[in-house]
Scaffold this active site. Structure first.
Site, PDB file in Angstrom:
ATOM      1  CG  ASN A   1      -6.372   1.860   5.713  1.00  0.00           C
ATOM      2  OD1 ASN A   1      -5.746   1.076   5.604  1.00  0.00           O
ATOM      3  ND2 ASN A   1      -7.367   2.126   4.713  1.00  0.00           N
TER       4      ASN A   1
ATOM      5  CG  ASP B   1     -14.103  -5.708  13.471  1.00  0.00           C
ATOM      6  OD1 ASP B   1     -13.970  -4.433  13.153  1.00  0.00           O
ATOM      7  OD2 ASP B   1     -14.792  -6.234  14.296  1.00  0.00           O
TER       8      ASP B   1
ATOM      9  CG  ASN C   1      -8.837   2.999   1.418  1.00  0.00           C
ATOM     10  OD1 ASN C   1      -7.689   2.970   1.530  1.00  0.00           O
ATOM     11  ND2 ASN C   1      -9.309   1.786   1.653  1.00  0.00           N
TER      12      ASN C   1
ATOM     13  CD  GLU D   1      -3.125   0.683   0.249  1.00  0.00           C
ATOM     14  OE1 GLU D   1      -2.548   1.756  -0.170  1.00  0.00           O
ATOM     15  OE2 GLU D   1      -4.373   0.552   0.243  1.00  0.00           O
TER      16      GLU D   1
ATOM     17  NE  ARG E   1      -5.316  -1.894   9.653  1.00  0.00           N
ATOM     18  CZ  ARG E   1      -5.030  -1.610   8.449  1.00  0.00           C
ATOM     19  NH1 ARG E   1      -4.497  -0.052   8.269  1.00  0.00           N
ATOM     20  NH2 ARG E   1      -5.572  -2.010   7.414  1.00  0.00           N
TER      21      ARG E   1
ATOM     22  CG  ASP F   1      -7.649   0.124  -1.408  1.00  0.00           C
ATOM     23  OD1 ASP F   1      -7.394   1.191  -0.813  1.00  0.00           O
ATOM     24  OD2 ASP F   1      -7.704  -0.905  -1.125  1.00  0.00           O
TER      25      ASP F   1
END
Length: 288
Positions: free
Chosen positions: A106, A124, A152, A23, A104, A202
């Site tokens: 991203n 999750d 994202n 990523e 967390r 994404d």
């Protein structure tokens, strides 16, 4: 580049990494290197464009993005927050959501004025539990959006007055009015409804013509959209789980594409490259 709707483009393999979820590709024009990360394995990669040497740093925790820093080195979106990186010395500079163990960071990116934007998500991917933050040069943090599911893609128009944002499960690319002087982003609205395309949106990159290149996770493609939201081109990618893309190379005329492994496939975790026929915008470094 031609504006003919859905022009087909090809790509080729750049680097076989075999990562789990690659990523955050990011071009560092000062050093001629491409940064990217493997999120769950906590690895920060640096790839020399000229010498083709791949270097890595083990962060010891999940890392989701790496971005050049004005004073040298880089900033890294880590599991617990934002860290600075100088050589192989990684130091945590700011905690984010420190009281929530299952949250967390991203995707992260800097606006053209050196402000760092960092999103969060649950491990999750629980709906509407994440946020989007803006971090100024003095390391002041501002909460801009809440109720985010998987924060994202981020990007800005060439004039800096539009900000683009993706919350992946919603399957839209949104646009906000952006104030370059303050970093305020308001009037969020849908620019592109991607429900008709396989996978979900994404990461993304913006080119010099103001068009958006959006990676489709699970869709095996990167698609180019006009500033008005019309589909212009599609790059078919051999790996199905496409995570992000970034313009790279001395002329910013290559589009580097990252992929990951998916729940139904161990194939992935590699870098591909395309020649899209239009250059990208320079990478903005963090001013803090």
């Amino acid at each position: 580049m031609s504006g003919v709707a859905d022009q087909g483009l090809g790509c080729e393999g750049l680097l076989r990494v075999g990562g789990e979820v690659l990523e955050g590709p990011c071009w560092d024009g000062r050093t001629g290197r491409l940064w990217f990360v493997d999120i769950p394995r906590g690895t920060i990669f640096s790839y020399g464009w000229a010498d083709r040497r791949l270097e890595r740093v083990d962060a010891g925790e999940a890392v989701s993005a790496v971005i050049p820093r004005v004073e040298g080195g880089a900033v890294v979106a880590c599991r617990r927050g934002v860290a600075t990186l100088a050589g192989d010395d990684l130091r945590l500079g700011m905690l984010i959501d420190e009281d929530i163990s299952w949250m967390r960071t991203n995707d992260a990116k800097c606006d053209p004025y050196g402000r760092l934007w960092v999103g969060t998500m649950a491990d999750d991917a629980s709906p509407r539990t994440g946020s989007l933050y803006r971090i100024s040069a003095d390391w002041t943090r501002t909460t801009v959006l809440t109720g985010v599911s998987i924060s994202n893609g981020l990007g800005w128009s060439p004039d800096g007055r539009r900000m683009y944002y993706i919350d992946s499960p919603i399957k839209t690319v949104d646009v906000l009015d952006y104030d370059p002087s303050t970093g305020n982003a308001v009037a969020r609205r849908v620019l592109i409804d991607t429900a008709e395309y396989p996978g979900m949106p994404d990461g993304m990159a913006v080119d010099a013509e103001g068009c958006l290149w959006v990676a489709f996770f699970g869709g095996g493609a990167v698609r180019r959209f006009s500033p008005g939201g019309s589909l212009l081109a599609t790059i078919e990618v051999p790996d199905r789980y496409v995570t992000s893309c970034a313009f790279a190379g001395p002329e910013l005329d290559h589009l580097v594409i990252t992929t990951g492994q998916g729940p139904d496939s161990a194939a992935g975790g590699n870098l591909f490259v395309a020649r899209p026929g239009v250059p990208g915008l320079p990478t903005a470094a963090f001013a803090g």
